[in-house]
Design a protein around this motif. Structure first.
Motif, PDB file in Angstrom:
ATOM      1  N   THR A 229      -2.087  -8.013  -1.902  1.00  0.00           N
ATOM      2  CA  THR A 229      -2.377  -6.952  -0.944  1.00  0.00           C
ATOM      3  C   THR A 229      -3.893  -6.818  -0.804  1.00  0.00           C
ATOM      4  OG1 THR A 229      -0.342  -5.763  -1.454  1.00  0.00           O
ATOM      5  CG2 THR A 229      -2.119  -4.496  -0.447  1.00  0.00           C
TER       6      THR A 229
ATOM      7  N   ASP B  93      -7.415  -3.834   3.346  1.00  0.00           N
ATOM      8  CA  ASP B  93      -7.043  -3.213   4.614  1.00  0.00           C
ATOM      9  C   ASP B  93      -5.529  -3.044   4.738  1.00  0.00           C
ATOM     10  OD1 ASP B  93      -6.224  -5.812   4.959  1.00  0.00           O
ATOM     11  OD2 ASP B  93      -7.425  -6.218   6.744  1.00  0.00           O
ATOM     12  N   GLY B  94      -4.793  -3.304   3.653  1.00  0.00           N
ATOM     13  CA  GLY B  94      -3.347  -3.125   3.658  1.00  0.00           C
ATOM     14  C   GLY B  94      -2.569  -4.345   4.076  1.00  0.00           C
ATOM     15  N   LYS B  95      -3.231  -5.340   4.662  1.00  0.00           N
ATOM     16  CA  LYS B  95      -2.558  -6.583   5.009  1.00  0.00           C
ATOM     17  C   LYS B  95      -2.339  -7.429   3.743  1.00  0.00           C
ATOM     18  CE  LYS B  95      -4.754  -6.478   9.571  1.00  0.00           C
ATOM     19  NZ  LYS B  95      -5.724  -7.128  10.491  1.00  0.00           N
TER      20      LYS B  95
ATOM     21  N   ASP C  93      -0.042  -9.301   8.603  1.00  0.00           N
ATOM     22  CA  ASP C  93       0.017  -7.868   8.862  1.00  0.00           C
ATOM     23  C   ASP C  93       1.487  -7.472   8.917  1.00  0.00           C
ATOM     24  OD1 ASP C  93       0.010  -5.268   9.882  1.00  0.00           O
ATOM     25  OD2 ASP C  93      -1.748  -5.627  11.142  1.00  0.00           O
TER      26      ASP C  93
ATOM     27  N   SER D 236       0.803  -1.219   0.000  1.00  0.00           N
ATOM     28  CA  SER D 236       0.000   0.000   0.000  1.00  0.00           C
ATOM     29  C   SER D 236       0.837   1.270   0.000  1.00  0.00           C
ATOM     30  CB  SER D 236      -0.931   0.004   1.219  1.00  0.00           C
ATOM     31  OG  SER D 236      -0.184  -0.160   2.419  1.00  0.00           O
TER      32      SER D 236
ATOM     33  N   SER E 205      -4.379   0.953  -0.158  1.00  0.00           N
ATOM     34  CA  SER E 205      -4.672  -0.441   0.160  1.00  0.00           C
ATOM     35  C   SER E 205      -5.667  -1.029  -0.823  1.00  0.00           C
ATOM     36  CB  SER E 205      -5.220  -0.551   1.583  1.00  0.00           C
ATOM     37  OG  SER E 205      -4.257  -0.132   2.526  1.00  0.00           O
TER      38      SER E 205
ATOM     39  N   PRO F  53      -2.803  -0.295  -4.702  1.00  0.00           N
ATOM     40  CA  PRO F  53      -1.479   0.229  -4.361  1.00  0.00           C
ATOM     41  C   PRO F  53      -0.976   1.223  -5.408  1.00  0.00           C
ATOM     42  CG  PRO F  53      -1.567  -2.127  -3.990  1.00  0.00           C
ATOM     43  CD  PRO F  53      -2.837  -1.759  -4.704  1.00  0.00           C
TER      44      PRO F  53
END
Length: 744
Positions: free
Chosen positions: A402, A405-407, A420, A341, A704, A707
């Protein structure tokens, strides 16, 4: 030795003594300049030297003898209009001859039509040079002819043309409708008429890639970047075979790329500034076909940089390497690279050396970042992931995406998790059902399904693979062991994880498949085999040296939002005309059709079943024949959560006030070994539609959801997409650089 010196390395004899090729070393003597002789007869191909009774000469030809010639003989002529011909059955032809200051221009014909003019003049004398090649002919009978023109460079009084040898690429007749010869048109097309319901797909064959297509990524509206391992590919650069090329999507022209290190089984991703990184690979191989003689570097820690190159003129595009200063912190073979992200790359897993099935002695159970990040006490060095230990042995080329939520979602072997990376914590997910393994060498394919405005709920689809036990030794595994027809789908919400994986069934089993997102939101599944396992030369019942057999030639269309049990369809599908086994690739193109290339389950270039495949196919959905919407103008950059305007043309006959409209923002992905890293489709919010001529859209909410980096926008009207237009998502700046990590 500095990087520029490496570019001058050329071919030497396999008989030279060699030292270990590791961490940038090259075999002893491989830096001694010698002329590379490109004459190479792949297993299964057939060579005819100049004295072959099958080669027919017309006019006055003389014969010369020398140990420097192939078969010690060569035929030459200085008579204008003198011809030589070779009838053959196959898919390709190569002509080898000499070059020097006495040679002139010859015209090349195939099946009676002129295809090229070859000027063999050279200031430096060379023998056994490939003067002409063509590898994308339809399987069947062909006639190859060369005519000496009598013309040459200024100052050459009586130019000559010579014949040293010809190599026939025999190929195979797989019983397809494209097997019959259709002359010289590069676009060999199925002539079936379209079904009345408009569901008919078509397949066209367009050109050849020049290097085997192990890795594939679209870099611009006009070009794809193709990367292979070090081997005897037919196009050359810097005095050795090329293992990288730029392929023109429109003209099929191929330009070889200069790559220093062995890129065998590397990963890749774009960064937020549009630079492509290609990471990892293989060490210098010293046995069998002696590709060490090509003078390449160990690629295990390599970082290759390809800077943005969007012009249709690619003459100044290049791959940058500086192994003394730019490299990964650890060796990685069969790694996956994804864009995060913040626009940086996460490089995941792999093996510390080349091999086949991974094991604890060579496993690299870590992630590292590019540019390096000094997080979690790592000081910029790799960070250990227990997941990549627990998922041994079949955990190479992990499936990773990705999440909104960015995880990061990861799957390897039968296992899956959400990682994470900001807190270095793993959330294990339910195991993939029924013992099906989905990463190399039991290779399946994974996708993040389309994300839509609102909640952007992530769903993962993983199809194919194998239930072979990854502890079984190769001599107990067979190329006839069945592949899996399982597709597993999971919604990555709290409720969805509690439910677990939903199991669906492909119409046929498929191992090593490719899955391509279409702008419509559907998934095109192609390539692979019905039995066996990935790789070559490892199992019993090999076909040639392929570990797999029974190519799956029928593509499948998957509609994610259809009811369960109704999501797979083969209606109107045209089969692959070419088996696409290990080392095959497929990607959406800016034209919105699907480019399919590659297949090479061999150590080096080969023509045995299943041989090295250079021909390109384009699968064209029914919408390619429809009147299509057009994006006439759009900004170069689009920004997060910010409105932007595009100008459009809506097809005639469409109700301009009430059409069904979607706008797809897509990452076409970096494709290799059934891994479609970063493949992504995000539907944008349409805030207004003005008179059917312009639209106000809203950029994705944050990095997120999509990207930062390059993307493609497709306008989809009533299920028919426009051609894609390239954009930069975000400000186009490079990812953050952690100076403390970089110094480590």
């Amino acid at each position: 030795m500095n990087p520029s010196t490496w570019l001058s390395l050329v071919f030497v004899s396999h008989a030279l003594a060699r030292e270990s090729a590791w961490n940038g070393k090259t075999p002893f003597g491989s830096d001694a300049p010698k002329v590379f002789l490109p004459f190479y007869v792949p297993p299964g191909a057939r060579s005819h030297d100049s004295s072959s009774p099958l080669i027919q000469y017309r006019g006055l030809w003389s014969q010369s003898y020398s140990s420097s010639y192939i078969g010690a003989t060569s035929r030459w002529t200085d008579e204008p209009g003198a011809r030589v011909s070779l009838p053959f059955v196959g898919t390709g032809i190569e002509w080898f001859g000499s070059q020097d200051r006495t040679h002139g221009i010859a015209v090349v014909f195939i099946d009676g039509q002129q295809v090229d003019a070859i000027d063999a003049w050279s200031y430096i004398p060379r023998t056994q040079q490939r003067l002409f090649c063509k590898y994308d002919l339809p399987y069947g009978k062909h006639l190859f002819e060369i005519e000496h023109t009598g013309r040459g460079a200024e100052g050459v009084a009586i130019p000559i043309t010579d014949i040293n040898a010809m190599i026939v690429t025999k190929g195979h007749d797989y019983g397809s409708s494209l097997s019959a010869p259709t002359g010289l048109d590069d676009d060999t097309q199925d002539d079936d008429t379209q079904d009345d319901d408009g569901s008919q797909w078509s397949v066209v064959q367009r050109g050849s890639t020049g290097v085997a297509a192990m890795q594939l990524v679209i870099i611009s509206p006009s070009h794809a970047l193709i990367i292979d391992k070090v081997e005897h590919n037919p196009i050359s650069i810097d005095g050795h075979p090329a293992w990288g090329a730029l392929y023109n999507l429109d003209t099929q022209a191929v330009m070889p790329l200069r790559i220093q290190s062995n890129s065998f089984c590397a990963g890749g991703t774009f960064l937020s500034n549009g630079t492509l990184i290609n990471v990892g690979g293989n060490p210098v191989i010293e046995d069998f076909t002696s590709p060490a003689d090509f003078g390449h570097l160990d690629g295990l820690q390599a970082v290759r940089l390809f800077h943005p190159c969007s012009s249709s003129d690619v003459s100044r595009c290049y791959m940058y390497e500086n192994h003394a200063r730019i490299r990964m912190a650890s060796p990685r073979w069969y790694n996956t690279a994804i864009r995060l992200s913040d626009g940086s790359a996460m490089i995941i897993g792999g093996s510390k050396k080349g091999g086949w099935i991974n094991n604890a002695t060579v496993n690299n159970p870590t992630v590292e970042y590019w540019p390096p990040k000094s997080i979690h006490g790592s000081n910029g060095l790799p960070i250990h992931l227990p997941f990549l230990v627990d998922s041994l042995n079949a955990n190479l080329f992990p499936i990773a995406f990705t999440l909104p939520d960015g995880k990061v979602f990861m799957a390897a072997n039968r296992d899956a998790m959400i990682y994470d990376w900001k807190t270095n914590t793993e959330q294990r997910l339910p195991r993939i059902p029924n013992g099906v393994r989905v990463t190399y060498p039991m290779t399946g394919v994974g996708l993040l399904l389309p994300l839509s405005p609102g909640n952007y709920t992530p769903e993962i689809l993983i199809c194919g693979g194998s239930a072979i036990d990854d502890t079984t030794p190769g001599y107990e595994i067979s190329s006839q062991d069945p592949a899996s027809n399982q597709c597993s789908r999971i919604t990555l919400t709290e409720a969805g994880i509690a439910v677990g994986w939903e199991v669906e069934r492909l119409p046929e089993p498929r191992h090593m498949p490719d899955a391509v997102l279409l702008p419509t939101g559907q998934v095109f599944i192609v390539n692979g085999a019905k039995s066996g396992i990935s790789g070559y030369g490892n199992v019993k019942d090999q076909v040639g040296v392929s570990n797999a057999d029974s190519p799956n030639l029928t593509p499948v269309l998957y509609t994610p939002d259809a009811p369960p049990g109704q999501r797979f369809s083969t209606v109107g599908m045209k089969p692959n005309l070419i088996p696409r086994m290990y080392h095959s690739v497929a990607t959406l193109t800016p034209a919105a059709d699907i480019l399919v290339a590659g297949s090479n389950p061999n150590l080096d270039r080969s023509e045995v079943k299943y041989g090295t495949e250079y021909r390109v196919e384009r699968f064209q959905p029914p919408y390619m024949a429809a009147e299509r919407p057009i994006i006439t103008q759009l900004p170069h950059n689009i920004y997060y959560a910010q409105p932007f305007e595009i100008d459009v043309t809506i097809p005639s006959g469409v109700n301009a006030t009430e059409p069904t409209i979607k706008v797809a923002l897509m990452d076409l992905g970096f494709v290799t070994h059934a891994v479609h890293a970063n493949s992504r489709l995000v539907y944008l919010t349409v805030s207004s539609f003005r008179n059917g001529e312009s639209m106000i859209l809203v950029g994705p909410p944050d990095g997120s959801i999509y990207p930062p980096g390059p993307g493609w926008i497709f306008l989809v009207v009533d299920g028919v997409p426009s051609q894609g237009r390239m954009v930069m998502v975000g400000d186009g700046q490079g990812p953050p650089v952690d100076e403390s990590a970089w110094e480590k």
